[in-house]
Design an enzyme around this catalytic site. Structure first.
Site, PDB file in Angstrom:
ATOM      1  N   ASN A 428       0.691  -1.073  -0.233  1.00 55.75           N
ATOM      2  CA  ASN A 428      -0.043  -0.053  -0.060  1.00 55.75           C
ATOM      3  C   ASN A 428       0.948   1.326   0.116  1.00 55.75           C
ATOM      4  OD1 ASN A 428      -2.686   1.524   0.706  1.00 55.75           O
ATOM      5  ND2 ASN A 428      -1.262   2.282   2.361  1.00 55.75           N
ATOM      6  N   GLU A 429       0.804   2.075  -1.220  1.00 50.89           N
ATOM      7  CA  GLU A 429       1.316   3.457  -1.075  1.00 50.89           C
ATOM      8  C   GLU A 429       2.985   3.300  -0.887  1.00 50.89           C
ATOM      9  OE1 GLU A 429      -0.358   6.643   0.914  1.00 50.89           O
ATOM     10  OE2 GLU A 429      -2.334   6.392  -0.193  1.00 50.89           O
ATOM     11  N   ASN A 478      -5.250   4.745  -4.756  1.00 52.54           N
ATOM     12  CA  ASN A 478      -5.610   5.603  -3.308  1.00 52.54           C
ATOM     13  C   ASN A 478      -5.596   6.874  -3.798  1.00 52.54           C
ATOM     14  OD1 ASN A 478      -5.476   3.434  -2.013  1.00 52.54           O
ATOM     15  ND2 ASN A 478      -3.536   3.908  -0.939  1.00 52.54           N
ATOM     16  N   TYR A 484      -6.938  16.245  -1.338  1.00 52.71           N
ATOM     17  CA  TYR A 484      -5.610  16.535  -1.665  1.00 52.71           C
ATOM     18  C   TYR A 484      -5.354  16.942  -2.914  1.00 52.71           C
ATOM     19  CZ  TYR A 484      -4.834  13.815   2.749  1.00 52.71           C
ATOM     20  OH  TYR A 484      -5.101  13.442   4.113  1.00 52.71           O
ATOM     21  N   LYS A 581     -11.290  11.039   8.541  1.00 60.12           N
ATOM     22  CA  LYS A 581     -12.129  10.619   7.026  1.00 60.12           C
ATOM     23  C   LYS A 581     -13.180   9.538   7.350  1.00 60.12           C
ATOM     24  CE  LYS A 581      -8.146  11.715   4.179  1.00 60.12           C
ATOM     25  NZ  LYS A 581      -7.261  12.114   5.064  1.00 60.12           N
TER      26      LYS A 581
END
Length: 689
Positions: A428-429, A478, A484, A581
């Site tokens: 992930n990322e 994502n 953002y 969030k």
């Protein structure tokens, strides 16, 4: 379980494994337990970086004495940890019984050689959650709560038993290599250990039958399936085999079954489960028994048409979930897992991304039983530890590679039988600057996953295009338009421009929202500022949902996040130490308006919801926005009918907007009713002018 009456010491201390140490002044705690339930959620003074944290990260100790009876002398005794973060060493009667690296999978130690039978035995556990470049995750946007935060099991086995294996699995592996509407193949595998000094002739019995062990969730009032849908005519098939196992050795065994006209596991509408069972008998005496559920289903993802379950289009629409809670950290009990699951289930999701790490065994079981498709993943987030190339890593990077593969194998072996899981997440990322390492490393992780499980997909979540050249079956973005960068209305545009060379979905999207902050017509707030009005989160999700509904190729979409969660380095939205969030508050007491937007879109249960209830003060002339899955909504002001809107009048499905509504000075009672087929449902609120 041995979860109660543990002695706990926060910090490093000498000889904590010694029986001579006096721990009477230590705190008494129960497992699950974390030492960061408060300081891991209170934020860092002056910090806005997820890396700038000040919660306690060090050694901590747990001690407990257990009595082992003489009658257990001929048994093997194991201690199984369902989860402890991040590094754990177990001492039994002063001697080290094993070390485990990794904070989110189960592990097991054979403590038999260290025990004194007919006496009390001291268990001492050192747990450490300090930063280390050798174990993922290194950094991430969530708190790394330290502690033995999942349950512990003391397991007693005969010397002849089904093996837990290298990866602390439950002893039975159920594979369904071929499933169609007409027939299904089922293979049940296990390894048998003969830890005696003599050769043994054993009878092994395998059964497939319908499952009767359903985990009732007291927080769920209504399911999409009926009890009769889970029923089937009596079904049971049995096979057996006689095997000879030499002394002090292991032997694998396998049984194959064919099930004609199978009752398929079909998501929320029909999550039917079978059960596979294995027994070992010697001269008729039962020595060991293991069993687990299995679901017969087939699935695939198409680059253009999305996800299919049992041959039919089944776009995965759901949320991501972190496993922590306000005031508890990640030390959740069955009660909290049940409550979390019920909130998610009632919103109408058909899938869930359990991020960013393997989660509690019980939660996967709930997903199996209630028909929620799962994306499971390992905690490889943001960074790669150590230095050097993939081919020539330094010692820290070499160990990082090893522990990451270990965590992947543990996740797969421990959760292999879960019908709900369709893909294994491998990163992930991870930042684009690691491209040269991640190209070969993702290929290795993909191949590792396929070697352990040839029948599920691998998947990645990314926030950059470098991942185009990283290996996985599926991929997802994502992306946070309107939060953002970009506009909230650009989600669809972004996805159309950035489709990968394989089925592409959305693994994260969302916006912050503080349910205590309100603005009727909100402007774009600063993501790292202190003003995060709930209404901006709401209109963002309206735009996101519209873009998603227009794109069939999205095999998955997951809201980030289901619940607000602890991230000690954050300081924004007037709530330090938390990522806001979530669609639901950190304490689970408040469902934000966005929750009801998705319930309106995804749930078949009749619903209507007045948005903006917490923005109580209004002008004399205002508007009301209502979410409903009904065909028509009627608005009443102070008992008088104001207007009726029909679904076909809505610009966006399920969103009914009553404009230019006049209120009286003082308190005004607002009521809405919705026609949902033959049923009517209503909601009420008070607004003040």
């Amino acid at each position: 379980m041995i979860n109660h009456d543990w002695k706990f010491y926060k910090g490093k201390t000498e000889n904590a494994f010694s029986d001579e140490l006096d721990d009477s002044a230590w705190e008494t705690v129960s497992i699950p337990h974390t030492w960061n339930n408060i300081d891991g959620q209170d934020g860092t003074v002056g910090g806005k970086s997820i890396k700038d944290t000040d919660y306690f990260r060090s050694d901590c100790w747990y001690r407990k004495k257990i009595f082992i009876e003489n009658k257990d002398r001929e048994k093997q005794i194991f201690l199984r940890f369902q989860g402890a973060n991040t590094q754990t060493e177990l001492f039994v009667n002063g001697k080290s019984a094993g070390i485990h690296k990794g904070g989110y999978t189960a592990f097991i130690f054979d403590i038999t050689p260290f025990l004194i039978f007919g006496a009390e035995n001291l268990l001492a556990v050192r747990v450490n959650n300090e930063y280390t470049e050798e174990i993922a995750p290194l950094t991430a946007d969530f708190t790394f709560y330290g502690g033995i935060y999942r349950e512990m099991e003391l397991i007693k086995k005969n010397r002849i038993h089904f093996s837990f294996g290298e990866y602390a699995a439950r002893g039975i592996k159920i594979t369904t290599p071929l499933v169609t509407d007409n027939t299904a193949e089922c293979i049940i595998n296990a390894e048998i250990e003969n830890n005696t000094n003599s050769e043994k002739t054993l009878k092994v019995i395998a059964k497939t039958e319908k499952n009767t062990d359903f985990p009732e969730n007291p927080f769920i009032e209504k399911t999409d399936f009926s009890e009769t849908s889970l029923e089937q005519k009596e079904f049971e098939e049995e096979k057996s085999s006689v095997i000879i196992i030499p002394a002090n050795s292991k032997q694998e065994i396998s049984f194959s079954f064919t099930i004609n006209n199978p009752h398929l596991w079909n998501g929320r509408k029909d999550p039917f489960l079978y059960r596979g069972t294995l027994e070992i008998r010697e001269n008729g005496e039962l020595l060991d028994k293991v069993s687990d559920t299995m679901g017969l289903r087939y699935f695939h993802a198409d680059k253009e048409k999305g996800f299919f379950l049992n041959g039919k289009s089944y776009p995965l629409r759901g949320v991501s979930r972190h496993q922590d809670r306000e005031g508890l950290g990640n030390a959740l009990t069955v009660k909290e897992h049940n409550e979390d699951f019920a909130i998610i289930y009632d919103m109408g999701v058909n899938s869930i991304r359990l991020a960013h790490y393997p989660q509690a065994e019980y939660f996967y079981r709930l997903c199996d039983s209630y028909g929620i498709v799962v994306w499971a993943e390992i905690p490889v987030v943001d960074l790669i530890g150590g230095n050097g190339t993939y081919e020539a890593p330094d010692e820290k990077r070499k160990e990082f590679f090893h522990t990451t593969k270990q965590q992947l194998k543990e996740m797969i072996h421990q959760n292999y039988n879960h019908a709900s899981i369709v893909c294994w997440g491998i990163q992930n990322e991870i930042m684009a600057k690691f491209d040269e390492v991640m190209r070969p490393f993702t290929k290795e992780l993909h191949q590792t996953a396929k070697a352990e499980d040839a029948y599920r997909y691998t998947v990645m979540a990314t926030n950059h295009n470098k991942a185009e050249n990283w290996t996985s079956d599926l991929i997802a973005w994502n992306v946070y338009p309107g939060w953002y960068g970009m506009s909230r209305k650009q989600l669809g545009w972004f996805m159309d421009k950035n489709r990968f060379n394989r089925p592409t979905g959305i693994s994260e999207y969302g916006a912050g929202g503080n349910y205590r902050q309100h603005e009727l017509k909100p402007k774009h707030p600063k993501h790292d500022g202190q003003w995060h009005p709930e209404e901006y989160q709401t209109i963002s999700h309206e735009a996101f949902l519209k873009s998603i509904n227009e794109r069939d190729y999205l095999w998955c979409t997951y809201v980030w996040n289901m619940f607000d969660f602890g991230s000690d380095g954050r300081n924004e939205g007037s709530r330090p130490g938390m990522n806001d969030k979530g669609l639901v508050s950190f304490d689970r007491k408040v469902k934000k308006d966005s929750y009801y937007l998705y319930q309106c879109a995804w749930s078949s249960t009749p619903m209507v919801h007045i948005t903006g209830k917490r923005l109580e003060n209004r002008k004399k002339k205002t508007f009301f926005k209502i979410y409903s899955n009904g065909s028509a909504v009627t608005l009443f002001v102070n008992g008088k009918e104001n207007n009726t809107l029909h679904a076909e009048q809505c610009r966006q499905k399920g969103i009914f907007i009553f404009k230019s509504v006049k209120l009286d000075k003082g308190e005004n009672e607002i009521k809405v009713t919705a026609e949902c087929g033959s049923k009517k449902t209503e909601d009420n609120a008070i607004f003040t002018v």
